[in-house]
Scaffold this motif. Structure first.
Motif, PDB file in Angstrom:
ATOM      1  N   ARG A  23     -53.116  20.416 144.110  1.00  0.00           N
ATOM      2  CA  ARG A  23     -53.377  18.995 144.276  1.00  0.00           C
ATOM      3  C   ARG A  23     -52.930  18.242 143.048  1.00  0.00           C
ATOM      4  NH1 ARG A  23     -59.479  18.727 145.201  1.00  0.00           N
ATOM      5  NH2 ARG A  23     -59.419  20.919 145.566  1.00  0.00           N
ATOM      6  N   THR A  24     -52.599  17.017 143.259  1.00  0.00           N
ATOM      7  CA  THR A  24     -52.360  16.123 142.125  1.00  0.00           C
ATOM      8  C   THR A  24     -53.449  15.065 142.187  1.00  0.00           C
ATOM      9  OG1 THR A  24     -50.877  14.776 143.461  1.00  0.00           O
ATOM     10  CG2 THR A  24     -49.862  16.494 142.105  1.00  0.00           C
ATOM     11  N   ILE A  25     -53.414  14.145 141.276  1.00  0.00           N
ATOM     12  CA  ILE A  25     -54.421  13.092 141.232  1.00  0.00           C
ATOM     13  C   ILE A  25     -54.295  12.223 142.479  1.00  0.00           C
ATOM     14  CG2 ILE A  25     -55.256  11.133 139.876  1.00  0.00           C
ATOM     15  CD1 ILE A  25     -55.531  13.781 138.431  1.00  0.00           C
ATOM     16  N   THR A  26     -55.396  12.028 143.174  1.00  0.00           N
ATOM     17  CA  THR A  26     -55.384  11.185 144.375  1.00  0.00           C
ATOM     18  C   THR A  26     -55.278   9.717 143.974  1.00  0.00           C
ATOM     19  OG1 THR A  26     -57.785  10.976 144.398  1.00  0.00           O
ATOM     20  CG2 THR A  26     -56.834  12.821 145.637  1.00  0.00           C
ATOM     21  N   PRO A  27     -54.772   8.864 144.849  1.00  0.00           N
ATOM     22  CA  PRO A  27     -54.679   7.431 144.521  1.00  0.00           C
ATOM     23  C   PRO A  27     -56.037   6.812 144.175  1.00  0.00           C
ATOM     24  CG  PRO A  27     -53.332   7.916 146.440  1.00  0.00           C
ATOM     25  CD  PRO A  27     -54.113   9.165 146.128  1.00  0.00           C
ATOM     26  N   ALA A  28     -57.097   7.224 144.863  1.00  0.00           N
ATOM     27  CA  ALA A  28     -58.433   6.678 144.582  1.00  0.00           C
ATOM     28  C   ALA A  28     -58.895   7.063 143.179  1.00  0.00           C
ATOM     29  CB  ALA A  28     -59.432   7.172 145.614  1.00  0.00           C
ATOM     30  N   LEU A  29     -58.676   8.317 142.792  1.00  0.00           N
ATOM     31  CA  LEU A  29     -59.051   8.769 141.453  1.00  0.00           C
ATOM     32  C   LEU A  29     -58.191   8.073 140.407  1.00  0.00           C
ATOM     33  CD1 LEU A  29     -60.845  10.623 139.791  1.00  0.00           C
ATOM     34  CD2 LEU A  29     -59.165  12.435 140.136  1.00  0.00           C
ATOM     35  N   ARG A  30     -56.915   7.882 140.709  1.00  0.00           N
ATOM     36  CA  ARG A  30     -56.006   7.197 139.788  1.00  0.00           C
ATOM     37  C   ARG A  30     -56.467   5.757 139.558  1.00  0.00           C
ATOM     38  NH1 ARG A  30     -53.294   7.521 135.498  1.00  0.00           N
ATOM     39  NH2 ARG A  30     -51.431   8.625 135.987  1.00  0.00           N
ATOM     40  N   ARG A  31     -56.879   5.063 140.632  1.00  0.00           N
ATOM     41  CA  ARG A  31     -57.377   3.684 140.505  1.00  0.00           C
ATOM     42  C   ARG A  31     -58.637   3.633 139.649  1.00  0.00           C
ATOM     43  NH1 ARG A  31     -55.907   3.382 145.911  1.00  0.00           N
ATOM     44  NH2 ARG A  31     -58.036   3.821 146.577  1.00  0.00           N
ATOM     45  N   LYS A  32     -59.533   4.609 139.853  1.00  0.00           N
ATOM     46  CA  LYS A  32     -60.773   4.664 139.080  1.00  0.00           C
ATOM     47  C   LYS A  32     -60.466   4.861 137.590  1.00  0.00           C
ATOM     48  CE  LYS A  32     -64.057   7.053 140.980  1.00  0.00           C
ATOM     49  NZ  LYS A  32     -64.940   8.145 141.417  1.00  0.00           N
TER      50      LYS A  32
ATOM     51  N   VAL B 245     -53.849  11.350 131.868  1.00  0.00           N
ATOM     52  CA  VAL B 245     -53.585  12.148 133.073  1.00  0.00           C
ATOM     53  C   VAL B 245     -52.220  12.808 132.903  1.00  0.00           C
ATOM     54  CG1 VAL B 245     -53.223  12.078 135.552  1.00  0.00           C
ATOM     55  CG2 VAL B 245     -54.903  10.567 134.507  1.00  0.00           C
ATOM     56  N   LYS B 246     -52.194  14.127 133.099  1.00  0.00           N
ATOM     57  CA  LYS B 246     -50.929  14.861 133.041  1.00  0.00           C
ATOM     58  C   LYS B 246     -50.953  15.889 134.159  1.00  0.00           C
ATOM     59  CE  LYS B 246     -47.828  17.101 129.889  1.00  0.00           C
ATOM     60  NZ  LYS B 246     -47.594  17.561 128.527  1.00  0.00           N
ATOM     61  N   SER B 247     -50.113  15.699 135.157  1.00  0.00           N
ATOM     62  CA  SER B 247     -50.056  16.478 136.400  1.00  0.00           C
ATOM     63  C   SER B 247     -51.455  16.569 137.012  1.00  0.00           C
ATOM     64  CB  SER B 247     -49.388  17.828 136.190  1.00  0.00           C
ATOM     65  OG  SER B 247     -50.151  18.674 135.376  1.00  0.00           O
ATOM     66  N   GLN B 248     -52.070  17.751 137.091  1.00  0.00           N
ATOM     67  CA  GLN B 248     -53.387  17.846 137.714  1.00  0.00           C
ATOM     68  C   GLN B 248     -54.526  17.844 136.686  1.00  0.00           C
ATOM     69  OE1 GLN B 248     -51.429  20.700 137.620  1.00  0.00           O
ATOM     70  NE2 GLN B 248     -52.723  22.481 137.434  1.00  0.00           N
ATOM     71  N   PHE B 249     -54.226  17.578 135.418  1.00  0.00           N
ATOM     72  CA  PHE B 249     -55.237  17.593 134.362  1.00  0.00           C
ATOM     73  C   PHE B 249     -55.593  16.183 133.905  1.00  0.00           C
ATOM     74  CE2 PHE B 249     -53.041  21.665 133.963  1.00  0.00           C
ATOM     75  CZ  PHE B 249     -54.121  22.515 134.105  1.00  0.00           C
TER      76      PHE B 249
ATOM     77  N   PHE C  34     -60.290  18.241 132.478  1.00  0.00           N
ATOM     78  CA  PHE C  34     -60.668  18.562 133.851  1.00  0.00           C
ATOM     79  C   PHE C  34     -59.425  18.904 134.665  1.00  0.00           C
ATOM     80  CE2 PHE C  34     -63.688  15.548 132.163  1.00  0.00           C
ATOM     81  CZ  PHE C  34     -64.910  16.112 132.481  1.00  0.00           C
ATOM     82  N   ASN C  35     -59.561  19.880 135.564  1.00  0.00           N
ATOM     83  CA  ASN C  35     -58.485  20.275 136.461  1.00  0.00           C
ATOM     84  C   ASN C  35     -58.885  19.852 137.869  1.00  0.00           C
ATOM     85  OD1 ASN C  35     -56.605  21.541 138.083  1.00  0.00           O
ATOM     86  ND2 ASN C  35     -56.759  23.512 137.052  1.00  0.00           N
ATOM     87  N   VAL C  36     -58.114  18.957 138.495  1.00  0.00           N
ATOM     88  CA  VAL C  36     -58.478  18.462 139.829  1.00  0.00           C
ATOM     89  C   VAL C  36     -58.297  19.521 140.911  1.00  0.00           C
ATOM     90  CG1 VAL C  36     -58.053  16.048 139.242  1.00  0.00           C
ATOM     91  CG2 VAL C  36     -56.228  17.404 140.262  1.00  0.00           C
ATOM     92  N   ASN C  37     -57.673  20.636 140.611  1.00  0.00           N
ATOM     93  CA  ASN C  37     -57.540  21.721 141.589  1.00  0.00           C
ATOM     94  C   ASN C  37     -58.818  22.540 141.704  1.00  0.00           C
ATOM     95  OD1 ASN C  37     -54.918  21.156 142.336  1.00  0.00           O
ATOM     96  ND2 ASN C  37     -54.067  22.329 140.647  1.00  0.00           N
ATOM     97  N   ASP C  38     -59.706  22.421 140.731  1.00  0.00           N
ATOM     98  CA  ASP C  38     -60.968  23.143 140.726  1.00  0.00           C
ATOM     99  C   ASP C  38     -62.073  22.220 141.233  1.00  0.00           C
ATOM    100  OD1 ASP C  38     -63.057  24.879 140.191  1.00  0.00           O
ATOM    101  OD2 ASP C  38     -63.106  24.392 138.047  1.00  0.00           O
TER     102      ASP C  38
END
Length: 106
Positions: free
Chosen positions: A5-14, A51-55, A76-80
């Motif tokens: 996974r990568t950063i979702t748009p909702a998480l990116r907005r937050k 934010v860098k890739s999924q971290f 934090f790793n968004v894949n976990d």
């Protein structure tokens, strides 16, 4: 193999919204103010969230006073799933603390 996974748009907005609050607080010389789950209210001076890739990395600059919480550096790793839950929890606390500090104005 599980898909990454990568950063979702909702998480990116937050994260972008919190970074704007951090920038506004830095410009005014105001710190985040919250109890962060403790019984004593503390000040925290955050750096912009990276934010860098999924971290996602959250870092505080320094302890502001004797009662300051040294958040330090957390990655934090968004894949976990557990890491993603902890990230969302921390982001909620950080946003709440920044809004509270900006409302008080000191």
């Amino acid at each position: 193999m599980a898909s990454k996974r990568t950063i979702t748009p909702a998480l990116r907005r937050k994260i972008d919204e919190i970074n704007q609050l951090i920038k506004k607080a830095d410009e005014k010389g105001i710190n985040a103010e919250s109890d962060f789950g403790s019984t004593v209210e503390m000040d925290v001076d955050f750096r912009p969230i990276r934010v860098k890739s999924q971290f996602v990395t959250i870092e505080s600059k320094r302890a502001v006073s004797l009662w300051s919480w040294g958040y330090g550096k957390e990655r934090f790793n968004v894949n976990d799933e557990d890491s993603l839950g902890a990230l969302n929890f921390d982001l909620r606390y950080i946003k709440r603390a920044l809004v509270k500090g900006l409302k008080r104005g000191y």
